[in-house]
Design a protein around this motif. Structure first.
Motif, PDB file in Angstrom:
ATOM      1  N   UNK A  84      -4.693  -5.007  -4.946  1.00  0.00           N
ATOM      2  CA  UNK A  84      -4.088  -6.370  -3.788  1.00  0.00           C
ATOM      3  C   UNK A  84      -4.847  -7.250  -4.126  1.00  0.00           C
ATOM      4  N   UNK A  85      -6.473  -7.315  -3.873  1.00  0.00           N
ATOM      5  CA  UNK A  85      -7.400  -8.643  -3.989  1.00  0.00           C
ATOM      6  C   UNK A  85      -7.919  -8.977  -5.269  1.00  0.00           C
ATOM      7  N   UNK A  86      -7.674  -7.923  -6.073  1.00  0.00           N
ATOM      8  CA  UNK A  86      -7.881  -7.826  -8.247  1.00  0.00           C
ATOM      9  C   UNK A  86      -6.738  -8.970  -8.001  1.00  0.00           C
ATOM     10  N   UNK A  87      -5.455  -8.815  -7.329  1.00  0.00           N
ATOM     11  CA  UNK A  87      -4.286  -9.470  -8.323  1.00  0.00           C
ATOM     12  C   UNK A  87      -4.071 -10.622  -7.179  1.00  0.00           C
ATOM     13  N   UNK A  88      -5.253 -11.205  -5.970  1.00  0.00           N
ATOM     14  CA  UNK A  88      -4.818 -12.194  -5.577  1.00  0.00           C
ATOM     15  C   UNK A  88      -3.397 -12.147  -4.676  1.00  0.00           C
ATOM     16  N   UNK A  89      -2.996 -11.080  -4.255  1.00  0.00           N
ATOM     17  CA  UNK A  89      -1.437 -11.007  -3.343  1.00  0.00           C
ATOM     18  C   UNK A  89      -1.621 -12.032  -1.832  1.00  0.00           C
ATOM     19  N   UNK A  90      -1.139 -13.352  -1.603  1.00  0.00           N
ATOM     20  CA  UNK A  90      -0.988 -13.619  -0.918  1.00  0.00           C
ATOM     21  C   UNK A  90       0.071 -13.392   0.271  1.00  0.00           C
ATOM     22  N   UNK A  91       0.677 -14.130   1.314  1.00  0.00           N
ATOM     23  CA  UNK A  91       1.728 -14.609   2.382  1.00  0.00           C
ATOM     24  C   UNK A  91       2.687 -12.291   2.251  1.00  0.00           C
ATOM     25  N   UNK A  92       3.661 -12.348   2.231  1.00  0.00           N
ATOM     26  CA  UNK A  92       4.903 -11.535   2.572  1.00  0.00           C
ATOM     27  C   UNK A  92       4.433 -10.291   0.409  1.00  0.00           C
ATOM     28  N   UNK A  93       5.045  -9.218   0.814  1.00  0.00           N
ATOM     29  CA  UNK A  93       4.737  -8.290   0.186  1.00  0.00           C
ATOM     30  C   UNK A  93       6.313  -7.856   0.693  1.00  0.00           C
ATOM     31  N   UNK A  94       6.611  -6.901  -0.456  1.00  0.00           N
ATOM     32  CA  UNK A  94       7.999  -6.280  -0.042  1.00  0.00           C
ATOM     33  C   UNK A  94       7.797  -4.354   0.273  1.00  0.00           C
ATOM     34  N   UNK A  95       7.988  -3.842   0.276  1.00  0.00           N
ATOM     35  CA  UNK A  95       7.261  -2.554   0.770  1.00  0.00           C
ATOM     36  C   UNK A  95       8.405  -0.948   1.401  1.00  0.00           C
ATOM     37  N   UNK A  96       8.405  -0.293   0.836  1.00  0.00           N
ATOM     38  CA  UNK A  96       8.937   0.829   1.165  1.00  0.00           C
ATOM     39  C   UNK A  96       8.440   1.483   3.074  1.00  0.00           C
ATOM     40  N   UNK A  97       9.876   1.854   3.589  1.00  0.00           N
ATOM     41  CA  UNK A  97       9.395   2.371   4.854  1.00  0.00           C
ATOM     42  C   UNK A  97       8.876   3.678   4.740  1.00  0.00           C
ATOM     43  N   UNK A  98       9.062   4.017   4.099  1.00  0.00           N
ATOM     44  CA  UNK A  98       9.765   5.665   3.886  1.00  0.00           C
ATOM     45  C   UNK A  98       7.913   6.457   2.671  1.00  0.00           C
ATOM     46  N   UNK A  99       7.207   6.133   3.447  1.00  0.00           N
ATOM     47  CA  UNK A  99       5.991   6.644   2.738  1.00  0.00           C
ATOM     48  C   UNK A  99       4.839   7.146   3.922  1.00  0.00           C
ATOM     49  N   UNK A 100       3.685   6.945   3.145  1.00  0.00           N
ATOM     50  CA  UNK A 100       2.485   7.005   3.474  1.00  0.00           C
ATOM     51  C   UNK A 100       2.235   6.264   4.632  1.00  0.00           C
ATOM     52  N   UNK A 101       1.406   6.230   5.608  1.00  0.00           N
ATOM     53  CA  UNK A 101       1.039   5.382   6.114  1.00  0.00           C
ATOM     54  C   UNK A 101       0.087   4.496   5.661  1.00  0.00           C
TER      55      UNK A 101
END
Ligand SMILES: *Cc1c(COP(=O)(O)O)cnc(C)c1O
Length: 360
Positions: A65-82
């Motif tokens: 995430x840091x290397x790709x400079x992500x900011x703000x919101x992300x869209x992710x799956x609720x069905x996964x490891x925490x």
């Protein structure tokens, strides 16, 4: 007791031989020779470039995430490891949970599309239980909205998609090399980057932000380096990995042959290979799942109700959002993972099958 999981232990003599090398050089960490050897052998084995070894799968996600400079919101799956979602929160991102596909258990590209807004900087799907996501759909969605894709590929070691490594999809794909995973370095992780520039930056990020080439400090970094002792375990295990995967897939298929009709199985992507990472069973209701779980535990079969809960039900990850994600909540209520690992004996596999049938 048949345990749910048992880490693979590579040949002790081989590990000792690597340790002897470490003792003769006193090179314990900081981009040592064993780490570099493991990095090269993994790139070769997996058929990828720009693979960075780090101290854990969680650190690998954060570094991506840091290397790709992500900011703000992300869209992710609720069905996964925490850790898929908590790593995003830890990095100051605000994950939005979108529902999953009821057959594949993976993030549904259409639901992700419906949640897309200007403030979203990335999609973070998981190849759950080693099942390849609809990668082409996520790629076109990401192109249309100019966002990044980071795959949590913690379960997807060795999976090929249309003949190529599944890890070559997305701007980054992240592996966990934790002891319970199919291939491991005791603790460890890896990121495969699409861009070699991002990869070069990430090398500095895992080294406190200090440039590996000239010692300058151009990034805010962290210490996420993998040690030589961890790399040694990985090198010894990599010799055996084809046997490990073959055996695990054989057990998975035996379960599927014997239990189809009695329980449901996740629908695996037809263009991807299996790796036998997990054996999740889907029951007709949460009550059946709870009843089978209790029966198996009582009869000395180790099982685990995971992944549960659906992460949208954890207040600490939701920033006050209320979600209605019926598919993820329903699947996570009905699922149970049964024993699957290299050392599981044939008679134990038969015992597990027998006990599941009795319980259902
Ligand atoms: C294991 C796992 C992680 C975390 O990896 P660690 O190496 O334990 O930090 C992240 N995501 C998923 C889906 C996992 O299963």
């Amino acid at each position: 007791m048949i345990s749910l999981n048992r880490p693979y232990l590579p040949d002790q003599k081989k590990v000792t031989a690597y340790l002897d090398r470490i003792y003769s050089t006193a090179h314990l960490t900081n981009n040592g020779p064993l780490l570099r050897e493991l990095q090269e052998r993994l790139e070769d084995y997996l058929g990828v470039e720009n693979l960075l070894l780090v101290s854990s799968g969680t650190a690998a996600l954060q570094v991506a995430y840091q290397a790709l400079n992500l900011t703000g919101n992300t869209i992710t799956t609720p069905y996964t490891f925490v850790a898929t979602a908590s790593s995003q929160k830890w990095m100051g991102l605000s994950p939005l949970f979108s529902d999953i596909d009821e057959k594949t258990f993976n993030l549904c590209p259409d639901s992700a599309h419906r949640m897309m807004t200007e403030s979203v900087s990335a999609l973070v799907p998981t190849h759950l239980y080693g099942n390849a996501c609809y990668v082409e759909d996520f790629e076109s969605l990401a192109e249309r909205h100019q966002v990044k894709v980071v795959y949590d590929a913690a379960h997807a070691f060795g999976v090929k998609y249309k003949g190529k490594s599944l890890l070559s999809w997305g701007d980054a794909s992240v592996l966990s090399l934790h002891a319970t995973k199919l291939f491991h370095t005791v603790e460890g992780g890896a990121v495969v980057f699409k861009s070699s520039d991002t990869y070069e930056q990430a090398k500095d990020i895992i080294n406190f932000g200090i440039s590996v080439s000239d010692g300058s400090i151009g990034h805010v970094g962290i210490n996420a380096k993998m040690s030589e002792i961890h790399a040694a375990t990985g090198l010894a295990m990599l010799d055996d990995i084809n046997h490990v995967i073959e055996r695990r897939v054989a057990i998975y298929e035996q379960y599927k042959d014997a239990l189809s009709g009695c329980v449901e199985f996740q629908e695996m992507h037809e263009n991807a290979t299996l790796n036998g990472a997990y054996a999740p069973l889907l029951f007709d209701s949460g009550e059946t799942r709870a009843r089978v779980q209790a029966h198996l535990m009582k009869n000395n079969v180790g099982v685990r109700h995971y992944f549960s809960p659906s992460l949208n039900q954890l207040a600490c990850l939701c920033d006050g959002h209320e979600y209605d994600l019926p598919v993820a909540e329903n699947i996570s209520d009905r699922v149970l993972c049964i024993p699957l690992y290299y050392d599981l004996q044939q008679k134990e596999v038969l015992q597990v099958i027998d006990q599941v049938r009795r319980a259902v």
